[in-house]
Scaffold this motif. Structure first.
Motif, mmCIF file in Angstrom:
data_model
loop_
_atom_site.group_PDB
_atom_site.id
_atom_site.type_symbol
_atom_site.label_atom_id
_atom_site.label_comp_id
_atom_site.label_asym_id
_atom_site.label_seq_id
_atom_site.Cartn_x
_atom_site.Cartn_y
_atom_site.Cartn_z
ATOM 1 N N VAL A 104 0.852 -1.187 0.000
ATOM 2 C CA VAL A 104 0.000 0.000 0.000
ATOM 3 C C VAL A 104 0.893 1.244 0.000
ATOM 4 C CG1 VAL A 104 -1.754 1.291 1.294
ATOM 5 C CG2 VAL A 104 -1.778 -1.227 1.305
ATOM 6 N N GLU A 105 0.602 2.166 -0.923
ATOM 7 C CA GLU A 105 1.372 3.409 -0.963
ATOM 8 C C GLU A 105 0.586 4.511 -0.254
ATOM 9 O OE1 GLU A 105 2.535 4.668 -4.835
ATOM 10 O OE2 GLU A 105 3.747 6.333 -4.111
ATOM 11 N N LEU A 106 1.233 5.128 0.724
ATOM 12 C CA LEU A 106 0.609 6.222 1.468
ATOM 13 C C LEU A 106 0.927 7.551 0.780
ATOM 14 C CD1 LEU A 106 1.610 5.151 5.106
ATOM 15 C CD2 LEU A 106 -0.398 4.485 3.787
ATOM 16 N N PRO A 107 0.181 8.604 1.123
ATOM 17 C CA PRO A 107 0.530 9.922 0.605
ATOM 18 C C PRO A 107 1.974 10.249 0.995
ATOM 19 C CG PRO A 107 -1.584 9.995 1.748
ATOM 20 C CD PRO A 107 -0.990 8.646 2.007
ATOM 21 N N GLY A 108 2.751 10.759 0.053
ATOM 22 C CA GLY A 108 4.151 11.058 0.332
ATOM 23 C C GLY A 108 5.066 9.952 -0.157
ATOM 24 N N GLY A 109 4.446 8.804 -0.565
ATOM 25 C CA GLY A 109 5.237 7.756 -1.197
ATOM 26 C C GLY A 109 5.684 6.631 -0.286
ATOM 27 N N VAL A 110 5.439 6.758 1.024
ATOM 28 C CA VAL A 110 5.826 5.666 1.928
ATOM 29 C C VAL A 110 5.015 4.412 1.602
ATOM 30 C CG1 VAL A 110 5.899 4.919 4.329
ATOM 31 C CG2 VAL A 110 6.459 7.279 3.757
ATOM 32 N N GLU A 111 5.678 3.265 1.596
ATOM 33 C CA GLU A 111 4.982 2.013 1.294
ATOM 34 C C GLU A 111 4.849 1.151 2.549
ATOM 35 O OE1 GLU A 111 7.000 -0.008 -1.847
ATOM 36 O OE2 GLU A 111 6.727 1.631 -3.281
ATOM 37 N N ILE A 112 3.688 0.543 2.708
ATOM 38 C CA ILE A 112 3.465 -0.398 3.807
ATOM 39 C C ILE A 112 3.025 -1.722 3.218
ATOM 40 C CG2 ILE A 112 1.928 -0.963 5.720
ATOM 41 C CD1 ILE A 112 2.122 1.774 6.722
ATOM 42 N N THR A 113 3.695 -2.802 3.656
ATOM 43 C CA THR A 113 3.370 -4.130 3.157
ATOM 44 C C THR A 113 2.485 -4.869 4.149
ATOM 45 O OG1 THR A 113 5.468 -4.255 1.974
ATOM 46 C CG2 THR A 113 4.372 -6.339 2.449
ATOM 47 N N SER A 114 1.433 -5.480 3.636
ATOM 48 C CA SER A 114 0.518 -6.266 4.455
ATOM 49 C C SER A 114 0.417 -7.674 3.893
ATOM 50 C CB SER A 114 -0.868 -5.608 4.439
ATOM 51 O OG SER A 114 -1.838 -6.477 4.983
ATOM 52 N N VAL A 157 9.990 -1.116 7.839
ATOM 53 C CA VAL A 157 10.921 -0.359 8.680
ATOM 54 C C VAL A 157 10.884 1.070 8.121
ATOM 55 C CG1 VAL A 157 13.278 -0.161 9.546
ATOM 56 C CG2 VAL A 157 12.334 -2.426 9.031
ATOM 57 N N LEU A 158 10.027 1.891 8.751
ATOM 58 C CA LEU A 158 9.689 3.195 8.169
ATOM 59 C C LEU A 158 10.392 4.313 8.921
ATOM 60 C CD1 LEU A 158 5.847 2.511 8.004
ATOM 61 C CD2 LEU A 158 7.544 2.005 6.242
ATOM 62 N N LYS A 159 11.222 5.052 8.201
ATOM 63 C CA LYS A 159 11.986 6.128 8.829
ATOM 64 C C LYS A 159 11.117 7.365 9.038
ATOM 65 C CE LYS A 159 16.567 8.216 8.486
ATOM 66 N NZ LYS A 159 17.818 8.219 7.682
ATOM 67 N N GLY A 160 11.230 7.968 10.209
ATOM 68 C CA GLY A 160 10.464 9.177 10.492
ATOM 69 C C GLY A 160 11.073 9.957 11.637
ATOM 70 N N LYS A 161 10.308 10.946 12.105
ATOM 71 C CA LYS A 161 10.775 11.761 13.226
ATOM 72 C C LYS A 161 9.721 11.765 14.314
ATOM 73 C CE LYS A 161 14.019 14.989 11.167
ATOM 74 N NZ LYS A 161 14.395 16.371 10.912
ATOM 75 N N GLU A 167 6.204 10.994 12.723
ATOM 76 C CA GLU A 167 5.772 11.564 11.442
ATOM 77 C C GLU A 167 6.660 11.034 10.323
ATOM 78 O OE1 GLU A 167 5.673 15.816 11.322
ATOM 79 O OE2 GLU A 167 4.747 15.872 9.335
ATOM 80 N N LEU A 168 6.000 10.445 9.319
ATOM 81 C CA LEU A 168 6.728 9.916 8.167
ATOM 82 C C LEU A 168 6.857 11.004 7.105
ATOM 83 C CD1 LEU A 168 4.908 6.470 7.794
ATOM 84 C CD2 LEU A 168 6.908 7.038 9.184
ATOM 85 N N PRO A 169 7.768 10.813 6.125
ATOM 86 C CA PRO A 169 7.847 11.754 5.008
ATOM 87 C C PRO A 169 6.481 11.832 4.332
ATOM 88 C CG PRO A 169 9.688 10.220 4.957
ATOM 89 C CD PRO A 169 8.751 9.737 6.018
ATOM 90 N N TYR A 208 12.794 4.702 13.575
ATOM 91 C CA TYR A 208 12.166 3.820 12.606
ATOM 92 C C TYR A 208 10.946 3.176 13.263
ATOM 93 C CZ TYR A 208 16.664 4.236 10.242
ATOM 94 O OH TYR A 208 17.781 4.724 9.619
ATOM 95 N N ALA A 209 9.837 3.176 12.557
ATOM 96 C CA ALA A 209 8.664 2.431 13.006
ATOM 97 C C ALA A 209 8.736 1.058 12.356
ATOM 98 C CB ALA A 209 7.388 3.153 12.598
ATOM 99 N N VAL A 210 8.812 0.015 13.191
ATOM 100 C CA VAL A 210 9.012 -1.352 12.704
ATOM 101 C C VAL A 210 7.702 -2.126 12.872
ATOM 102 C CG1 VAL A 210 10.320 -3.481 13.025
ATOM 103 C CG2 VAL A 210 11.430 -1.249 13.401
ATOM 104 N N ILE A 211 7.166 -2.625 11.760
ATOM 105 C CA ILE A 211 5.856 -3.287 11.792
ATOM 106 C C ILE A 211 5.909 -4.558 10.954
ATOM 107 C CG2 ILE A 211 3.384 -3.018 11.312
ATOM 108 C CD1 ILE A 211 4.095 0.095 11.082
#
Lengths: 69, 69, 69, 69, 69, 69
Positions: E27-37, F8-12, F28-30, F56-59
């Motif tokens: 899944v692509e979120l706004p801003g381009g971050v991808e999350i895999t499910s 593994v999503l990089k953020g602040k 907050e992610l990009p 990093y948010a690890v899911i």
């Protein structure tokens, strides 16, 4: 009783810290490795857990993330 | 790297069974306790896991159920 | 055996579908509600599960999401 | 709304216990089986949950461990 | 529909890989971050998921581990 | 360090709310998407988390439920 979880690790309760709702239970496995579990305080009391109690730490294999350097 | 998970257990890969999508990784902790992890085959390959590799089994404390006789 | 999980629901196995690695087990609770569990095929075989077997569905309360219309 | 979780069980809120951060919600399913969920107090309030509210208990099939005697 | 999970992230299906039992949905979120499910293939089909479908990635806050360098 | 988790999503860190035992960390992610994580206050302190920290948010991919309208 048999459990479908792959990891059923026998150990002894080493330390218990009761919060207002949850309890933190540290279980020592053979060899000295410690595993921390957080359960409800109610459950800890119903199970009669105290230091030295024999318990099993039950962990589904899909809940174990691996990390490497 | 620091992790928020309470259980970060150092061990060695003892056995790997690759399925079509997932891989089952058995990690041996000091003292001989074994922990089984199921991860995607992709992850196992990206991490370069093989028998003898040093790894950490990462487990959130809320994922550990306790059982007693 | 006592378990720290809050939900230990007694039921009967209604249907089993074995995959190559995992098995899908449908448990019927009193009143007819069905709960589906996915466990490894190995676990299903070790537990000797078959249609009609009495089992408990064990679910941590933190694994239950609520939804409302 | 459709959910990928296999278990979406319709019931009614039977009991709510608010803690400082979390709330324990007991949901009664048809047939009388009860399922306990722990969610944040914020979520319970945002959803407007009270005794008698119709809710769904949402549980991934991989979060259901099986046990047998 | 309201959900008790804290993270309900709107995005679009970018890629689907069907296995024999499970499907991997990126899944692509706004801003381009991808999350895999990873969900069951059955669920993916029941939901009618295809590339471009609008979906929500639902994640309990207790399932998010944090890591830092 | 390599992790077996797919996400593994990089953020602040955008916001931290400390409870008595747990801390709620908003990352907050990009692109501005926010992900909320609940970890123990101990972990938050050990990691030295504060607003602006890179994390990093690890899911795990199996912890991500999908929903569609």
């Amino acid at each position: 009783m048999k459990l479908s979880a792959r990891n059923v690790l026998k150990g002894k309760v080493k330390r218990i810290v009761h919060g207002s709702v949850n309890s933190e239970i540290v279980v020592e496995l053979p060899g000295g490795v410690e595993i921390t579990s957080i359960i409800t305080k109610n459950s800890a009391e119903n199970m009669g857990l105290k230091e030295g109690s024999e318990v099993y730490a039950v962990i589904k294999s899909t809940s174990v993330i691996l990390a490497s350097d």
